[in-house]
Design an enzyme around this catalytic site. Sequence first.
Site, PDB file in Angstrom:
ATOM      1  N   THR A   2     -23.857 -24.894  55.311  1.00  0.00           N
ATOM      2  CA  THR A   2     -24.743 -25.747  54.532  1.00  0.00           C
ATOM      3  C   THR A   2     -26.192 -25.339  54.553  1.00  0.00           C
ATOM      4  O   THR A   2     -26.574 -24.402  55.239  1.00  0.00           O
ATOM      5  CB  THR A   2     -24.666 -27.199  55.023  1.00  0.00           C
ATOM      6  N   LYS A  53     -23.492 -34.248  54.599  1.00  0.00           N
ATOM      7  CA  LYS A  53     -23.905 -33.769  55.915  1.00  0.00           C
ATOM      8  C   LYS A  53     -25.184 -34.424  56.408  1.00  0.00           C
ATOM      9  O   LYS A  53     -25.788 -33.962  57.356  1.00  0.00           O
ATOM     10  CB  LYS A  53     -24.059 -32.255  55.863  1.00  0.00           C
ATOM     11  N   GLY A 107     -29.039 -34.707  60.023  1.00  0.00           N
ATOM     12  CA  GLY A 107     -28.424 -33.719  59.149  1.00  0.00           C
ATOM     13  C   GLY A 107     -27.940 -32.581  60.019  1.00  0.00           C
ATOM     14  O   GLY A 107     -28.550 -32.274  61.037  1.00  0.00           O
ATOM     15  N   SER A 131     -27.317 -21.992  56.279  1.00  0.00           N
ATOM     16  CA  SER A 131     -27.178 -20.715  55.577  1.00  0.00           C
ATOM     17  C   SER A 131     -28.334 -20.447  54.623  1.00  0.00           C
ATOM     18  O   SER A 131     -28.809 -19.327  54.522  1.00  0.00           O
ATOM     19  CB  SER A 131     -25.865 -20.689  54.808  1.00  0.00           C
ATOM     20  N   SER A 172     -30.087 -23.346  46.449  1.00  0.00           N
ATOM     21  CA  SER A 172     -28.764 -23.201  45.831  1.00  0.00           C
ATOM     22  C   SER A 172     -28.754 -22.133  44.740  1.00  0.00           C
ATOM     23  O   SER A 172     -27.702 -21.562  44.447  1.00  0.00           O
ATOM     24  CB  SER A 172     -28.276 -24.543  45.268  1.00  0.00           C
ATOM     25  N   CYS A 215     -28.804 -18.781  47.473  1.00  0.00           N
ATOM     26  CA  CYS A 215     -27.837 -18.639  48.567  1.00  0.00           C
ATOM     27  C   CYS A 215     -26.425 -18.977  48.089  1.00  0.00           C
ATOM     28  O   CYS A 215     -26.190 -20.083  47.586  1.00  0.00           O
ATOM     29  CB  CYS A 215     -28.235 -19.566  49.718  1.00  0.00           C
ATOM     30  N   THR A 266     -24.745 -22.278  49.446  1.00  0.00           N
ATOM     31  CA  THR A 266     -25.438 -23.535  49.165  1.00  0.00           C
ATOM     32  C   THR A 266     -25.180 -23.893  47.706  1.00  0.00           C
ATOM     33  O   THR A 266     -25.317 -23.056  46.828  1.00  0.00           O
ATOM     34  CB  THR A 266     -26.954 -23.373  49.396  1.00  0.00           C
TER      35      THR A 266
END
Length: 179
Positions: free
Chosen positions: A7, A41, A53, A132, A164, A167, A170
Amino acid sequence: MTEFHATTIVAVKGKDGQVCIGGDGQVTMGESVVMKHHAKKVRKIYKNTVLTGFAGSVADAFTLTEKFEKKLEEHGGNLKRAAVALAQMWRSDRGMRNLEALMLVADQESILLLSGNGEVIEPDENFVAIGSGGNYAYAAANALYHHTDMNAEEIVREALKIASSICVYTNDNISVEKL
């Protein structure tokens, strides 16, 4: 053992005092298989006064969150004392030493990063990111915090969207909790 890339989590304390933690929803197995798109999360715990988180193993993170909430109860909601107590237990307990996760925790006063190495880190800035895509989200949050008038929630959401787009671990299924 199959590796899960878990995540990206971002925490921001806004200039207006609002505190937010957000995360994406993707769980990836190995290098190429997305196992879940809508994992949550981030959570509110301890009478809705603390945000958490996590990045890493989901089962390990749930275990850590439960233990952290117990430490908050023991320490009357004192975030820093509970975090230090959890970090000490995490590092010294034989069973917990193998837990693979990082946690961000926050209340109205502080944001802290907790690791299995016994570290409790309070960032110098009013934002931090893990996971990540953490480096991408951190860079985005840094620019947004210092060069816009966005509030904490807007910074968290935009930093995660930027991460996002860069990566592969993500996604843009973002969930945010705020105080």
